[in-house]
Write an enzyme that holds these catalytic residues in place. Structure first.
Site, PDB file in Angstrom:
ATOM      1  N   GLU A   2      17.574 -10.423  27.888  1.00 17.38           N
ATOM      2  CA  GLU A   2      17.463 -11.786  27.369  1.00 17.38           C
ATOM      3  C   GLU A   2      18.842 -12.357  27.193  1.00 17.38           C
ATOM      4  OE1 GLU A   2      16.119 -10.826  23.640  1.00 17.38           O
ATOM      5  OE2 GLU A   2      14.175 -10.198  24.381  1.00 17.38           O
ATOM      6  N   ASN A  40       9.722  -8.062  25.652  1.00 16.31           N
ATOM      7  CA  ASN A  40       9.497  -8.240  24.218  1.00 16.31           C
ATOM      8  C   ASN A  40       8.023  -7.956  23.916  1.00 16.31           C
ATOM      9  OD1 ASN A  40      11.122 -10.306  25.723  1.00 16.31           O
ATOM     10  ND2 ASN A  40      12.158 -10.291  23.758  1.00 16.31           N
ATOM     11  N   HIS A  98      12.608  -3.902  18.259  1.00 15.65           N
ATOM     12  CA  HIS A  98      11.305  -3.627  18.880  1.00 15.65           C
ATOM     13  C   HIS A  98      10.820  -2.212  18.598  1.00 15.65           C
ATOM     14  CE1 HIS A  98      12.478  -6.791  22.204  1.00 15.65           C
ATOM     15  NE2 HIS A  98      12.225  -7.350  21.042  1.00 15.65           N
ATOM     16  N   VAL A 135       0.864  -1.183   0.000  1.00 19.18           N
ATOM     17  CA  VAL A 135       0.000   0.000   0.000  1.00 19.18           C
ATOM     18  C   VAL A 135       0.898   1.230   0.000  1.00 19.18           C
ATOM     19  CG1 VAL A 135      -1.761   1.276   1.254  1.00 19.18           C
ATOM     20  CG2 VAL A 135      -1.812  -1.229   1.217  1.00 19.18           C
TER      21      VAL A 135
END
Ligand code: FDA
Length: 500
Positions: free
Chosen positions: A356, A479, A441, A245
Site C-alpha cells: 500500500e 488487507n 493485521h 470478558v
C-alpha cells in the site's frame, strides 16, 4: 450462579462480531454484545469525537502514558508522540517482546482506527490459504455481500489524477511504473465523494486533516454506521461498553458463564459479575478471542479445548518502510489519510508483495514515500498462557519477521535502483529502513478447520463459536477486513440454519 442471562452473547464489536450480531438479531435471537472499549459518539471539549494525528490527546490511546505511533520518529526526532493521561482511548498497541500488535478499542473495533482499505484477495490465493472453504460461494455470494454491507466504494480515477491530496500516491506510482511494476486502485469504506468535498472546502476535513489511526471524525463508514447500526435496528441486539470478558466456564446443562469486568473510562474497576448464555460467539479479534480460549483451556475451565487453540498466528507479512525522494519530486503538504493505491506484485513467484502506498500525514512536505507492504511470510507464532499475569503471551521472535523484510527489500531495491533513490533511515526510532516489529493485521490463533470446524464451531464444545480474524491462518495477501466480514457472513448463515 449467573446473575444475568442472554440467549446469545457476542464478545467484541469488530467485523466478525458485528456481522454475527446483525444476523442473530435479524433471525429474532435476543443478543447481547460485550465490548471492552467505549462508544465513540460524544464530542469532547474541542467539539470533536476523536483527536487527530498531529496533536493526539488521551482519546487516542488505550491506557498509555504516551502515544505509540507507528512512525516513531522523523529525522530521528520523536515528533509524532505526545504524553497523555491513561484513558480508554481508541487505539491500543499490545506489546509482546519482539512483536507488538495494533488493535482498535471501542464499538466498531478495528473499523474505528483502520485505513478503510477494503480489498478482496485474489481468488487463487484465497483457495491456497483456506482450501476447504467453497470459493465459488465466497466469490459468488459472501464477498459481494460483505462489500455491499460495508459500503465499499472506489475513487473516481479522474479526480485522483488532479487532486492535491493524492500527489504522494501519484509520485509513488510513477516510481513503480519506471520499475516496470503494476499499481492498482484500492477500494475503501471511506466515502470518496465526501473526501472530494473536503478538498473543495465544502465540508469539515477528516482524511485531509491528518485523521486516520486515532479515529475519523467524518467520512469513514465504520461498523457503527453499517453493520452495527443495522444490528441495533433489528431491535434484538444490545451493546454493553467498557465491559471486558475475562473468563468463560461451562455449566452442567451446557450453558456458558462469563466473568465480566466493568470499568469506567479512567480505568477504575466498577464491578465484576457473572453472565449466562446458551450461544457464545467470540469476536474479540485475533488477540482477544485467542486469549479467552487459551486462558479457559489452561486454567481448566474449558478442559476439552485442544492443542490447536492458540496456534497458527501470523502478521499478514506486514512490514513498513520509507523511501527518500529527490527534491524535484515533492509529495505535497496535504496527504489524504486514506490510502487509495497499491503496488501489486503478488504474482511474483519468489517474493509476492502487495504494497500500500501509505500517507505521511504530517501536514508539510516530507519528500518521503511510505509503504505498508503485505508479504507472504510463512512464519507463525503461538500463544502461551502465563498464569502469573493471567495472560496469553504471543511467542514470536525477531528472526520470524525476516522473511517479510527480505520480500519487501527485493521489491523496493528494484524501485530505488530504477529511480536513483534510497531508503529513509530516520522513521522508526533508530536507523533501520524496514519496520517489522509491529503488525496492523493480526490473524489466526483459532484457525478455521483446526481449532474450530469449517464454520467456526469450537472443537470440543457445543454452541461456542469463533467469528473473527483469529479464524484466518496468518495471511490474506491483502488487507484483511473484507475477508473477515465475508467469512463471518458465510459461517453465521450455516450456524443459524443448523444450530438454532
Ligand atoms: P477487531 O479487532 O476489529 O474487534 C475486536 C473487538 O473486541 C475490539 O473492539 C476489542 O476492543 C474487543 N475486545 C477484545 N477483547 C475483548 C474482551 N475480552 N472483552 C470484550 N471486548 C473485547 N484492515 C483492512 O482490511 N484495511 C485497512 O485499511 C486496515 N488498516 C488498519 C489500520 C490500523 C491502524 C489497524 C489497527 C488495523 C488495520 N486493519 C486494516 C486491520 C483490521 O482493522 C482488522 O483486521 C480487523 O479490525 C479485525 O477484525 P476482527 O473482527 O477480527 O476484530
Amino acid at each position: 450462579a449467573a446473575t444475568d442471562y442472554s440467549p446469545a452473547v457476542v464478545v467484541g464489536t469488530g467485523y466478525g462480531a458485528a456481522v454475527t450480531a446483525l444476523r442473530l438479531g435479524a433471525a429474532g435471537v435476543p443478543t447481547l454484545m460485550l465490548e471492552m472499549g467505549q462508544l465513540w459518539n460524544t464530542p469532547g471539549e474541542d467539539g470533536k469525537i476523536f483527536s487527530d494525528m498531529l496533536s493526539p490527546d488521551r482519546r487516542s490511546s488505550w491506557f498509555k502514558n504516551r502515544t505509540e505511533a507507528p512512525l516513531a520518529s522523523f529525522l530521528w526526532l520523536d515528533l509524532a508522540n505526545r504524553d497523555v493521561d491513561p484513558y480508554a482511548g481508541v487505539l491500543d498497541r499490545v506489546h509482546f517482546g519482539d512483536m507488538s500488535v495494533y488493535v482498535g478499542r471501542g464499538v466498531g473495533g478495528g473499523s474505528l482506527v483502520n485505513g478503510a482499505m477494503a480489498v478482496t484477495p485474489k481468488r487463487w490465493y484465497f483457495e491456497e490459504i483456506l482450501p476447504e472453504v467453497d470459493a465459488d460461494e465466497m466469490y459468488g455470494r459472501y464477498y459481494p455481500l460483505a462489500n455491499s454491507m460495508l459500503g465499499v466504494n472506489n475513487i473516481d480515477p479522474d479526480w485522483f489524477e488532479t487532486c492535491d491530496s493524492y500527489q504522494f500516491a501519484r509520485v509513488s506510482r510513477k516510481h513503480a511504473q519506471k520499475t516496470g511494476l503494476k499499481t492498482t486502485f484500492v477500494p475503501s469504506v471511506y466515502d470518496f465523494d465526501y473526501m472530494r468535498r473536503e478538498e473543495a472546502g465544502e465540508v469539515p476535513r477528516s482524511a485531509l486533516a491528518s485523521e486516520v489511526i486515532y479515529g475519523n471524525n467524518h467520512g469513514k463508514r465504520s461498523l457503527d454506521k453499517s453493520y452495527l447500526a443495522a444490528a441495533l435496528g433489528t431491535g434484538n441486539v444490545t451493546i454493553q461498553t467498557l465491559t471486558e470478558v475475562r473468563d468463560i466456564a461451562q455449566q452442567q446443562d451446557g450453558t456458558y458463564t462469563l466473568t465480566v469486568r466493568q470499568i469506567d473510562a479512567e480505568g477504575n474497576v466498577l464491578g465484576v459479575r457473572q453472565l449466562g448464555t446458551k450461544y457464545l460467539f467470540l469476536g474479540a479479534g485475533s488477540l482477544g478471542s485467542t486469549e479467552l480460549l487459551v486462558r479457559a483451556r489452561d486454567t481448566g475451565k474449558l478442559p476439552d479445548l485442544g492443542e490447536d487453540v492458540g496456534q497458527g498466528w501470523g502478521t499478514n507479512g506486514n512490514v513498513m518502510l520509507g523511501r527518500a525522494n529527490h527534491v524535484w519530486d515533492p509529495v505535497g503538504a496535504v496527504e489524504s489519510g486514506m490510502p487509495a493505491l497499491g503496488i501489486d506484485a503478488w504474482e511474483d513467484p519468489v517474493n509476492p508483495v502487495f504494497a500500500e502506498i501509505a500517507p505521511v500525514p504530517a501536514g508539510l512536505e516530507t519528500w518521503a514515500s511510505l509503504y505498508l507492504a503485505i508479504t507472504k511470510n510463512p512464519e507463525r507464532g503461538w500463544f502461551k498462557y502465563d498464569p502469573g499475569a493471567d495472560k496469553a503471551v504471543l511467542q514470536w521472535d525477531v528472526a520470524q519477521g525476516q522473511p517479510s523484510i527480505d520480500a519487501a527489500k527485493s521489491l523496493f531495491d528494484r524501485i530505488n535502483s530504477a529511480n536513483g533513490t534510497i531508503y529513509r533511515y530516520d522513521l522508526f526510532g533508530d536507523t533501520r529502513a524496514f519496520e517489522n516489529r509491529f503488525t496492523y493485521h493480526p490473524l489466526g490463533g483459532l484457525v478455521l478447520g483446526k481449532a474450530t470446524d469449517l464454520y467456526g464451531r469450537v472443537k470440543g464444545y457445543r454452541n461456542l463459536y469463533v467469528t473473527d480474524g483469529s479464524l484466518i491462518p496468518g495471511s490474506t495477501g491483502v488487507n484483511p477486513f473484507v475477508t473477515i466480514t465475508a467469512l463471518a457472513e458465510r459461517n453465521i448463515a450455516r450456524v443459524l440454519a443448523e444450530d438454532f
